[in-house]
Design an enzyme around this catalytic site. Structure first.
Site, short mmCIF file in Angstrom:
data_model
loop_
_atom_site.label_atom_id
_atom_site.label_comp_id
_atom_site.label_asym_id
_atom_site.label_seq_id
_atom_site.Cartn_x
_atom_site.Cartn_y
_atom_site.Cartn_z
CG HIS A 154 -0.37 0.20 2.54
ND1 HIS A 154 -0.26 -0.83 3.45
CD2 HIS A 154 0.12 1.30 3.17
CE1 HIS A 154 0.29 -0.37 4.57
NE2 HIS A 154 0.52 0.92 4.42
CD GLU A 219 -2.05 3.47 6.19
OE1 GLU A 219 -2.00 3.98 7.33
OE2 GLU A 219 -1.13 2.76 5.72
CG HIS A 247 1.21 10.76 -10.02
ND1 HIS A 247 2.27 11.38 -10.63
CD2 HIS A 247 1.12 9.54 -10.61
CE1 HIS A 247 2.80 10.59 -11.55
NE2 HIS A 247 2.11 9.45 -11.56
CD GLU A 293 0.05 9.05 -15.05
OE1 GLU A 293 0.47 9.17 -16.23
OE2 GLU A 293 0.77 8.64 -14.12
#
Length: 302
Positions: A154, A219, A247, A293
């Site tokens: 994550h 998260e 990003h 994105e």
């Protein structure tokens, strides 16, 4: 022209790095990732390196890079490796925003022992603090080993208003909350979101992490009270000085249809498909201003 949110994937997380050779050595030799794609933009003076767990037995191994989850994109602006004043901002000192990426492992005690013996610097060891089931290593160089059971699990970002963020990521992007952890004493809550692709939300027995063996999780960390604090300073997105985190990216089945739907739903765009020369990607903003994105799954074939 239509788009199916259940087919979307949390494709990658982008971080800026100072020295690509040092970073590649760390992520490949220390953490066992593989370089699955690279783009050089000589005119614009930057390069993109895409890494992932790609060996036999990896969760998403062997799939086209744009149609899978668990990818780390390292962005190198040419010349920073020789600039003594350049240091990417990690988001954990002011101004805060991005927090960390997380690698899940098969045996955390053995993994941390291997890293420590190799000289890895730790921000937090297993024995530090109250949480004995997580650690935060920094960087080191070790000989390659078989790390096929590791997962890029994550990416963590801090959010001001969890309800606004959850509404955005679930309703606009189609993610689901797959886990939630509340720390009332410490006054923060963690929300874990992902694309389940029809598998449903796993049962959390409170003893083991039900999503530790998968990739492509976001998260969201909420520090209680920020949503109603009139003096709250917005979180740093990483795309203004000091720069570091860039990003996250989602890959979609039909980028024209996906972007049309986002626009009809009032999503704010940083870059639309029709802006600039790159007409096969778009960037939009979440409620905190973090960049997202949007890429087509077929991008690897272009």
């Amino acid at each position: 022209m239509s788009t199916d949110l259940s087919t979307y994937k949390f494709n990658h997380t982008m971080l800026r790095v100072k020295d690509p050779q040092a970073s590649l050595k760390f992520y490949r030799d220390t953490l066992g990732m593989s370089l699955v794609n690279k783009w050089d933009f000589e005119e614009a003076k930057f390069s993109l390196y895409f890494l992932a767990y790609d060996s036999e037995g990896a969760a998403e191994g062997g799939k086209p890079w744009s149609d899978r989850e668990g990818i780390l994109e390292l962005t190198h602006n040419h010349g920073t490796e020789n600039d003594p004043d350049f240091k990417p901002h990690n988001g954990n000192s002011d101004p805060r925003g991005f927090g960390h990426i997380c690698i899940s492992v098969d045996n955390i005690q053995a993994a941390c022992e291997r890293l420590e013996k190799a000289g890895v610097k730790f921000q937090k060891r297993l024995t530090d603090g109250r949480q004995k089931d997580i650690a935060f290593p920094q960087k080191a160089n070790v000989a390659e080993t078989d790390l096929k059971n590791y997962r890029f699990n994550h990416t963590m970002i801090r959010v001001k208003d969890p309800q606004a963020s959850l509404k955005f990521y679930t309703e606009q992007l189609g993610m689901e909350v797959v886990r939630k952890k509340v720390f009332d004493e410490a006054k923060f809550t963690l929300y874990f979101l992902a694309y389940t692709h029809g598998a449903g939300v796993p049962t959390d027995d409170g003893r083991t992490n039900p999503v530790a063996d998968r990739e492509g999780i976001l998260e969201l960390t909420h520090n209680h009270g920020t949503e109603s604090d009139p003096n709250f300073t917005p979180y740093h997105t990483g795309n203004d000085e000091p720069k570091g985190y860039g990003h996250i990216a989602i890959s979609v089945d039909n980028i024209e249809a996906a972007c049309k739907r986002f626009e009809e739903n009032g999503v704010t765009f940083k870059k639309k498909l029709t802006d600039g020369r790159m007409n096969n990607i778009a960037f939009m903003l979440d409620p905190d201003g973090y960049w997202i994105e949007v890429i087509p799954k077929e991008l690897a074939k272009e």
